[in-house]
Design an enzyme around this catalytic site. Structure first.
Site, mmCIF file in Angstrom:
data_model
loop_
_atom_site.group_PDB
_atom_site.id
_atom_site.type_symbol
_atom_site.label_atom_id
_atom_site.label_comp_id
_atom_site.label_asym_id
_atom_site.label_seq_id
_atom_site.Cartn_x
_atom_site.Cartn_y
_atom_site.Cartn_z
ATOM 1 N N CYS A 70 -4.830 -3.491 3.442
ATOM 2 C CA CYS A 70 -4.489 -3.039 4.791
ATOM 3 C C CYS A 70 -5.635 -3.177 5.801
ATOM 4 O O CYS A 70 -5.942 -4.272 6.258
ATOM 5 C CB CYS A 70 -3.961 -1.605 4.715
ATOM 6 S SG CYS A 70 -2.989 -1.102 6.172
ATOM 7 N N LYS A 130 -10.028 0.435 -1.998
ATOM 8 C CA LYS A 130 -10.068 0.098 -0.573
ATOM 9 C C LYS A 130 -11.418 0.463 0.028
ATOM 10 O O LYS A 130 -11.854 1.615 -0.035
ATOM 11 C CB LYS A 130 -8.933 0.833 0.150
ATOM 12 C CG LYS A 130 -8.769 0.475 1.615
ATOM 13 C CD LYS A 130 -7.582 1.227 2.195
ATOM 14 C CE LYS A 130 -7.317 0.861 3.641
ATOM 15 N NZ LYS A 130 -6.145 1.595 4.181
ATOM 16 N N GLU A 142 0.847 -1.194 0.000
ATOM 17 C CA GLU A 142 0.000 0.000 0.000
ATOM 18 C C GLU A 142 0.885 1.248 0.000
ATOM 19 O O GLU A 142 1.944 1.271 0.620
ATOM 20 C CB GLU A 142 -0.886 -0.002 1.249
ATOM 21 C CG GLU A 142 -1.875 1.159 1.293
ATOM 22 C CD GLU A 142 -2.714 1.182 2.549
ATOM 23 O OE1 GLU A 142 -3.863 1.664 2.489
ATOM 24 O OE2 GLU A 142 -2.231 0.719 3.617
#
Length: 271
Positions: free
Chosen positions: A158, A113, A40
């Site tokens: 993440c 995301k 990321e």
């Protein structure tokens, strides 16, 4: 299939980060990897959250996307470009997007995301929603490997790791490999990173490949690193604690089938 998680300690300029990413991608290709995944924010960890707005790209064009497409073509690699900021049409918001390129340099998938990190322990404060616009859709893609197997791959980023329902949806779609490019903080990473990665692997009987940011950054941030490959039995197959590097491992189709046959938990779901 050999895969690679690329660990970086990204800086505050795109140019420097692309140069380092290029070296790592080359190392992965030379080691025989078919798939290489960047962490990321591989292209920029700015001094302020808003720094990513200045380097945002329109979907399908821009120097960061061009770089990754060229690397895929040149190296003959499947590349998942960690995340990069893609425009939303709102000047104050971008998507944190993970993009997939085939070895011919064709863009094949995009995942934005979904879950945006927020953390405040009185000393460290993060709130990605101030600059990022959340995605809404899970995304899988199929990778035909050189040995003739087709791997079903689920994309995440993440903080998504804390939301098991996302990965359960991938398991329901037949995912064999779950990707988690990340930039976990040192604080949350030390407490939860390996625990969560191994849990996602075990509960979904899938491999998990998690490239991470790992070290002391120019902006003062400390990231946990420990990029790793976890097998469906929850065993850590390869890991790099800190610093830049390439984490390599083999996905084995026969072993995956054996684990799923011996413990057919995915077929026992009720809810």
């Amino acid at each position: 299939m050999k895969v690679a998680a690329l660990q970086m300690v990204s800086a505050t300029t795109v140019e420097a980060n692309l140069a380092r990413a290029g070296l790592l991608l080359t190392q992965a290709a030379e080691a025989g990897a078919e798939l290489a995944v960047l962490p990321e924010y591989f292209c920029l960890l700015g001094r302020r959250d808003t720094d990513k707005l200045a380097v945002q790209e329109a979907p399908g064009r821009g120097p960061i996307q061009d770089f990754l497409a060229q690397q895929a073509r040149t190296l003959g690699l499947w590349i998942v470009g960690g995340t990069l900021p893609l425009s939303t049409g709102q000047p104050e918001r971008v998507r944190n997007s993970s993009l997939v390129w085939s070895p011919t340099g064709e863009p094949l998938a995009r995942y934005d995301k979904i879950h945006l990190f927020c953390f405040d322990n009185g000393r460290e404060r993060y709130d990605e929603s101030r600059v990022l616009e959340a995605g809404t859709e899970p995304v899988c893609f199929d990778l035909p490997s050189r040995d003739g197997h087709r791997w079903r791959i689920g994309l995440s980023v993440c903080y998504d790791l804390r939301f098991p329902e996302l990965y359960r949806s991938y398991a329901a779609q037949g995912a064999d490999l779950l990707l988690v490019p990340s930039a976990f903080t040192a604080t949350t990473g030390e407490a939860h990173w390996e625990l969560l990665l191994r849990a996602r692997a075990v509960e979904n009987l899938a491999y998990v490949l998690a490239p991470a940011q790992g070290g002391e950054h120019e902006n003062g941030r400390r990231t946990w690193g420990h990029s790793m490959l976890v097998n469906p039995w929850g065993q850590v197959m390869a890991c790099q604690p800190q610093g830049e590097g390439v984490v390599l491992g083999e996905l084995e189709r026969d072993s995956l089938a054996t684990w799923r046959q011996q413990l057919p938990a995915l077929g026992h779901r009720v809810l």
